[in-house]
Design a protein around this motif. Sequence first.
Motif, PDB file in Angstrom:
ATOM      1  N   PHE A  23      43.990 -23.205   3.473  1.00 15.77           N
ATOM      2  CA  PHE A  23      43.451 -21.855   3.497  1.00 15.77           C
ATOM      3  C   PHE A  23      42.223 -21.646   4.743  1.00 15.77           C
ATOM      4  O   PHE A  23      41.128 -21.825   4.502  1.00 15.77           O
ATOM      5  N   ALA A  24      42.694 -21.110   5.852  1.00 16.63           N
ATOM      6  CA  ALA A  24      41.696 -20.934   6.761  1.00 16.63           C
ATOM      7  C   ALA A  24      41.386 -19.320   7.111  1.00 16.63           C
ATOM      8  O   ALA A  24      41.447 -18.798   8.255  1.00 16.63           O
ATOM      9  N   GLY A  25      41.941 -18.514   6.035  1.00 17.72           N
ATOM     10  CA  GLY A  25      41.727 -17.117   6.122  1.00 17.72           C
ATOM     11  C   GLY A  25      40.278 -16.609   6.176  1.00 17.72           C
ATOM     12  O   GLY A  25      40.257 -15.442   5.603  1.00 17.72           O
ATOM     13  N   SER A  26      39.687 -17.391   6.744  1.00 19.29           N
ATOM     14  CA  SER A  26      38.112 -17.116   6.468  1.00 19.29           C
ATOM     15  C   SER A  26      37.784 -15.556   7.121  1.00 19.29           C
ATOM     16  O   SER A  26      38.475 -15.200   8.108  1.00 19.29           O
ATOM     17  N   TYR A  27      36.977 -14.846   6.397  1.00 16.12           N
ATOM     18  CA  TYR A  27      36.556 -13.452   6.585  1.00 16.12           C
ATOM     19  C   TYR A  27      35.314 -13.300   6.709  1.00 16.12           C
ATOM     20  O   TYR A  27      34.577 -13.765   5.615  1.00 16.12           O
ATOM     21  N   GLY A  28      34.722 -12.675   7.759  1.00 17.86           N
ATOM     22  CA  GLY A  28      33.133 -12.420   7.537  1.00 17.86           C
ATOM     23  C   GLY A  28      32.811 -11.688   8.872  1.00 17.86           C
ATOM     24  O   GLY A  28      33.494 -11.535   9.804  1.00 17.86           O
ATOM     25  N   THR A  61      47.330 -20.968   6.225  1.00 22.33           N
ATOM     26  CA  THR A  61      47.616 -19.750   5.264  1.00 22.33           C
ATOM     27  C   THR A  61      46.183 -18.788   5.779  1.00 22.33           C
ATOM     28  O   THR A  61      45.296 -19.327   5.616  1.00 22.33           O
ATOM     29  N   GLY A  62      46.769 -17.636   6.180  1.00 20.55           N
ATOM     30  CA  GLY A  62      45.631 -16.705   6.504  1.00 20.55           C
ATOM     31  C   GLY A  62      45.680 -15.630   5.842  1.00 20.55           C
ATOM     32  O   GLY A  62      46.087 -15.585   4.590  1.00 20.55           O
ATOM     33  N   HIS A  63      45.009 -14.504   6.159  1.00 20.55           N
ATOM     34  CA  HIS A  63      45.015 -13.296   5.434  1.00 20.55           C
ATOM     35  C   HIS A  63      45.313 -12.082   6.237  1.00 20.55           C
ATOM     36  O   HIS A  63      45.232 -12.233   7.328  1.00 20.55           O
ATOM     37  N   ASP A 102      58.472  -9.899  -1.104  1.00 17.32           N
ATOM     38  CA  ASP A 102      58.438 -10.763  -2.034  1.00 17.32           C
ATOM     39  C   ASP A 102      57.986 -12.000  -1.547  1.00 17.32           C
ATOM     40  O   ASP A 102      58.682 -12.666  -0.662  1.00 17.32           O
ATOM     41  N   ARG A 103      56.814 -12.382  -1.848  1.00 15.80           N
ATOM     42  CA  ARG A 103      56.223 -13.644  -1.272  1.00 15.80           C
ATOM     43  C   ARG A 103      55.618 -14.690  -2.499  1.00 15.80           C
ATOM     44  O   ARG A 103      55.527 -14.180  -3.624  1.00 15.80           O
ATOM     45  N   SER A 152      52.452 -18.182   6.749  1.00 18.11           N
ATOM     46  CA  SER A 152      51.851 -17.924   5.347  1.00 18.11           C
ATOM     47  C   SER A 152      50.617 -17.359   5.537  1.00 18.11           C
ATOM     48  O   SER A 152      49.989 -17.411   6.209  1.00 18.11           O
ATOM     49  N   PHE A 153      50.615 -16.285   4.434  1.00 19.07           N
ATOM     50  CA  PHE A 153      49.361 -15.287   4.272  1.00 19.07           C
ATOM     51  C   PHE A 153      49.156 -14.818   2.921  1.00 19.07           C
ATOM     52  O   PHE A 153      50.134 -14.827   2.231  1.00 19.07           O
ATOM     53  N   ILE A 154      47.966 -14.260   2.685  1.00 22.88           N
ATOM     54  CA  ILE A 154      47.894 -13.540   1.345  1.00 22.88           C
ATOM     55  C   ILE A 154      47.192 -12.153   1.790  1.00 22.88           C
ATOM     56  O   ILE A 154      46.630 -12.310   2.946  1.00 22.88           O
TER      57      ILE A 154
END
Length: 767
Positions: A107-112, A137-139, A408-409, A384-386
């Motif tokens: 998970f490298a969906g870093s948010y900041g 996996t990102g966001h 659907d994921r 891949s993401f959330i």
Amino acid sequence: MIRRVPHCSHWGAYTLLVDQGRIVGVEPFVHDPAPSPVIHSVTEWANPDRRILRPMVREGWLAAGAQSDRRGRGSERFVPVSWDEATDLVAGEIRRVARDHGNEAIFAGSYGWTSCGRFHHASTLLKRMMNLAGGYTGHVDTYSIAAGPVILRHTLGDERACGGQSNTLDTIAEHSETLVIFGAMSPRTAQSEAGGIGGHHLDGYLRAIAARGIRVILVSPFRDDLPDWVGAEWWPIRPNTDTALMLGLAGEIVLAGRHDAGFLDRCTSGSDQFLAYLRGAPDGQPKTADWAAAITGLDGHAIRALARRLVDTRSMITASWALQRAHHGEQPFWAAIGMAAVAGQIGLPGGGMGFGYGSLGGVGAPFVTGRSPGMSQGPRPISSFIPVARISDMLLNPGERYTYEGQDRTYPDTRLVYWAGGNPFHHHQDLNRLAEAWTRPETIIVQDPMFTATARRADIVLPATTSLERNDLAGNKRSDFILAMGKAIEPLGEARSDFDIFNAIAGKLGVSDAFNEGRDEMGWVRHLYNESRDYAAQQLAFDMPDFDTFWAQGYAACPVQRNHTYLADYRNDPDSHPLNTESGRIVLGSDTLARLGYADCGAHPSWIAPAEWLGGAAPGELHLISHQPNGRLHSQLETAPASLAEKRAGREQLRLNPADARLRAIEDGATVRLWNARGACLATACLTDAVARGVAVLPTGAWFTPLGNSGLDLSGNPNVLTLDIGTSAFGQGCSAHTCLIRVEPYGSEAPDAIDTYNHQLAEIMPV
């Protein structure tokens, strides 16, 4: 001799005054009519007290790696290591997890918001590196705004209406006659802008609105969400009930037969379903002023009168981003579209609806028509993401199904988290739940300038420089300038720039040539500026100065669109300007959502009671609103002067209505305990009649400081209390503003929050 260094932060542009390697002053940008006072706090970034000064590894992880006791995070000491060893460890973990579990387990969906710089943008550079190394996996979406863009993409075809390209405020000030503000339009939140900002213009537009005598109605639980000198009428609505008011207004228009049937027929789809709902056909309840009054706590006669005025005058409806950060947050944005469509105001100068005015500094200002500078993340090898606010769900429930925008994921089995330039232990909801989720990954890497609550809970920490210690540039679609960000001081300790850190790791992963493309820091800054300059010249015939001139003077003006009326061309000829929706029209009744059959996001705008609200509260419960503070952005500069000036007795201030305080024997200035089933925190009571009855207001951003194992946060961080559920199965945004709490005087002597945080930090530092 004083050296003058042009620079920029999220609070705007300024000049740093540097003497012998030390910042001695800050001067506002000459072209900023209303500079933020927070710019004078940026010198705190040079304070080493809370800085990460060298690479370190948690003692247990260094001994056992992925098999370590993960509950040691935040309590075990760190061990200093060299940069070479640190980058070896990071690259080794990326290779191991990708090989053994697949890249979706990273998970490298870093948010900041670590910097407004467009080159040293930590999360972008992390994703660029990871895409070259096989993916991650990102966001999608942001904590600030997620449900809103999702429903707008579905109903309007894109999210421009909440990204700064709805009606510009200059055309509202010139043409609107009635302005209804749902939520806020506040210079407090307009201080900041994601990619930096040259000029703060909201104050000027609000003064023009007031001077022209536009009737302004503020619909909010907090009167201070609009400056008092605007002269607005305050409608102190129950939190999370804005949708009901919008539907009641639209329903009154329809029941009176005053809706614009021609506009609805030409420019919308599914309006028959929406009109039937307003008339009460599906549920036997017409959506009237009295119906809305019972839900919202407002006056039914006033609602009826406003419904008439929305049709009789040029009317503009605005909704803050905050409205959609709530359970069923898609509905107020969709209902605002429905209300404006029923009134026939969309596409008219000064009419219609728009979202996010004042939520950031550039929303509603003239927007850039050129190309904004920015690093590319590169192509994504895996998808891949959330949704951004579902990180605890992902960590706690690997393999579980979820939905997003009708898909659907499945949540991945996350083994490695790499977070750069952000602090989820500030912005995520239900921090105690996040703390449990944080024990699940095998390895957590945090790269940041500051020893945040997130960095304290890492296995590997990498010290990044602040923007003061490197060269960069700022700019975005909502800023009328590109701004130079010159290096003012040398890096503190062993800190390195985000680019240099990722470039070193990319080298050990064998992808550094593709990552850096043969450019160093100033090579990239020059390249990104020239991309914007060339586009402006070739596509828009707009002349920007050459790079050396830009860098010397510190700014370059950009081409902008003024006096913009959103959907004007579409209104005039919808067949020639179809929207990117299921019907090519504004969607008021959705075939897609009807087919999906979600109970929490139906086929048309609807009132759905949230999970927690005053209409379903137990005796003594208050509704908590956690808004952005005056003196900082999120958790940045929390101990700087502007932030400390907003605290009392070292804690965040909880604003309460005096009548609510009396019922609880709470005096102004008293330490109070806020709690619910999710957690508890302390704050200092501030009594004011600017807060509606039944409501409590506590700003976000205090550094999470739990007292031992008591579960009590000393700092006043509202996210120990907020609800961690998705807005709906469709949007999956955060629901931070759907939160009931109890408040009582705190009888015990409480330790100082900042001193306690610093003491806890010292306990895990190397001996």
